[in-house]
Write a protein that holds these residues in place. Structure first.
Motif, PDB file in Angstrom:
ATOM      1  N   GLU A 175      -3.391   2.592  -7.414  1.00  0.00           N
ATOM      2  CA  GLU A 175      -4.641   2.144  -6.795  1.00  0.00           C
ATOM      3  C   GLU A 175      -5.374   3.269  -6.064  1.00  0.00           C
ATOM      4  O   GLU A 175      -6.559   3.159  -5.776  1.00  0.00           O
ATOM      5  N   GLU A 176      -4.679   4.350  -5.767  1.00  0.00           N
ATOM      6  CA  GLU A 176      -5.272   5.458  -5.017  1.00  0.00           C
ATOM      7  C   GLU A 176      -5.541   6.684  -5.878  1.00  0.00           C
ATOM      8  O   GLU A 176      -5.845   7.759  -5.360  1.00  0.00           O
ATOM      9  N   HIS A 198      -8.578  -7.565  -7.073  1.00  0.00           N
ATOM     10  CA  HIS A 198      -8.743  -6.833  -5.813  1.00  0.00           C
ATOM     11  C   HIS A 198      -9.255  -7.728  -4.689  1.00  0.00           C
ATOM     12  O   HIS A 198     -10.050  -7.296  -3.851  1.00  0.00           O
ATOM     13  N   SER A 232       3.297   2.910   2.937  1.00  0.00           N
ATOM     14  CA  SER A 232       3.507   1.859   3.941  1.00  0.00           C
ATOM     15  C   SER A 232       4.952   1.368   3.937  1.00  0.00           C
ATOM     16  O   SER A 232       5.676   1.541   2.952  1.00  0.00           O
ATOM     17  N   ASP A 262       2.438  -0.566  -6.540  1.00  0.00           N
ATOM     18  CA  ASP A 262       1.615  -0.497  -5.329  1.00  0.00           C
ATOM     19  C   ASP A 262       0.423  -1.438  -5.426  1.00  0.00           C
ATOM     20  O   ASP A 262       0.036  -1.871  -6.523  1.00  0.00           O
ATOM     21  N   HIS A 263      -0.152  -1.748  -4.265  1.00  0.00           N
ATOM     22  CA  HIS A 263      -1.420  -2.492  -4.251  1.00  0.00           C
ATOM     23  C   HIS A 263      -2.241  -2.027  -3.054  1.00  0.00           C
ATOM     24  O   HIS A 263      -2.130  -0.878  -2.647  1.00  0.00           O
ATOM     25  N   LEU A 264      -3.035  -2.894  -2.445  1.00  0.00           N
ATOM     26  CA  LEU A 264      -4.079  -2.469  -1.519  1.00  0.00           C
ATOM     27  C   LEU A 264      -3.750  -2.658  -0.040  1.00  0.00           C
ATOM     28  O   LEU A 264      -4.560  -2.288   0.812  1.00  0.00           O
ATOM     29  N   GLY A 265      -2.587  -3.248   0.261  1.00  0.00           N
ATOM     30  CA  GLY A 265      -2.216  -3.384   1.662  1.00  0.00           C
ATOM     31  C   GLY A 265      -2.931  -4.511   2.376  1.00  0.00           C
ATOM     32  O   GLY A 265      -2.965  -5.654   1.904  1.00  0.00           O
ATOM     33  N   ALA A 315       0.844  -1.203   0.000  1.00  0.00           N
ATOM     34  CA  ALA A 315       0.000   0.000   0.000  1.00  0.00           C
ATOM     35  C   ALA A 315       0.874   1.246   0.000  1.00  0.00           C
ATOM     36  O   ALA A 315       1.935   1.281   0.625  1.00  0.00           O
TER      37      ALA A 315
END
Length: 312
Positions: free
Chosen positions: A163-164, A267, A48, A111-114, A45
């Motif tokens: 992603e954000e 996701h 992070s 990046d991804h969603l954490g 994320a």
């Protein structure tokens, strides 16, 4: 004796040439993909510790390949602020031999969603989305470095914050002259079969330039095929990191295999290393490497797209 010696030299020359030709190694693809999608990256994320670990890993890979730094950067990090928080893209380049001021970009977001809030498995590993694309960018950097035939400068970039809202590609694009960018190969989710099965992928915005036509021409005679985006109602051309430069007229397209109408890991926390079809993924990376070569060698120049407003 002379004829025999000439034959021997010719045979040895063929053998040596075969040995020095670059190729995409399956073991390397598995190693890179496995590391990027590992639990220790904590879902990567933005902002992070996990994404910082991923950045450090990509930087080390670029250093091993011996890529040059981008513009006036002192390392591979392109740092910027997002609402008071630090973020960074990772960028390396191969300077062009004769047309160094013309750029071809290979990109993906790292990046991804954490972490998930509920459930047993709480890590969004993002193996397909988009460790697969980032792995491809690293593999292509190594391939083109060894090939050593790029007349145009190649930029390899791993974006953050896709992603954000595309923070990384927004900052990168705002600091590029779009007129100097000949083409952008954005690679997004290539770890699963496409709707047509193996040895195929699609190109978003296929009809907006002749980028896809050039790639298909360069693969003529192979068993691989690039297709137009089969999900036009989902507006994928505007939903990835290519959109910022495409908005400025660059033939910037995304290559993907994701079945956006039925991708079971999209996701979700089960987007992990077990979901990746490595053999098919390697064929996609090889096909990108082969199909892009007339562009990086300045033989082909894709037509510009009509300037667009990227989707927010």
């Amino acid at each position: 004796m002379k004829n025999s010696f000439s034959i021997l030299v010719a045979l040895l020359g063929i053998s040596v040439q075969a040995q020095v030709q670059p190729f995409i190694q399956k073991e390397e693809i598995i190693r890179i993909e496995t590391e990027l999608a590992s639990d220790k990256m904590e879902g990567r994320a933005i902002f992070s510790p996990g994404i910082d670990s991923a950045s450090v890993f990509i930087e080390k890979e670029f250093k091993k390949i011996n890529l040059s730094y981008f513009k006036d950067l002192k390392n591979y990090r392109q740092e910027f602020d997002v609402k008071g928080q630090k973020a960074n893209n990772v960028i390396g380049i191969l300077p062009g031999k004769s047309k160094s001021e013309e750029f071809v970009i290979f990109s993906a977001h790292f990046d991804h969603l954490g972490f998930a809030k509920n459930g047993g498995d709480k890590i969004y590993n993002g193996a397909n989305d988009d460790a697969s694309g980032t792995t491809a960018v690293i593999a292509l950097a190594k391939y083109f470095k060894e090939l050593n035939q790029n007349e145009r400068t190649i930029i390899f970039v791993a974006f953050t914050g896709e992603e954000e809202g595309g923070f990384g590609s927004k900052f990168f694009s705002e600091n590029m002259n779009p007129d100097s960018v000949v083409a952008m190969f954005n690679i997004e989710m290539i770890g699963t079969d496409s709707k047509w099965g193996k040895n195929s992928a699609y190109i978003t915005g296929f009809e907006k330039s002749d980028f896809g036509t050039i790639l298909k021409k360069n693969l003529k005679g192979s068993n691989f095929n690039f297709n137009p985006d089969p999900y036009p109602t989902q507006q994928l051309f505007y939903r990835s990191d290519n959109a910022r430069l495409a908005a400025q007229g660059v033939p910037a397209h995304t290559i993907s295999t994701s079945k956006m109408d039925n991708e079971l890991t999209y996701h979700k926390v089960n987007d992990d290393i077990k979901s990746i079809d490595f053999d098919n993924m390697i064929e996609i990376i090889k096909s990108i490497a082969i199909s892009s070569q007339t562009i990086i060698k300045a033989i082909d120049t894709p037509t510009r797209v009509e300037k667009l407003k990227p989707r927010k």
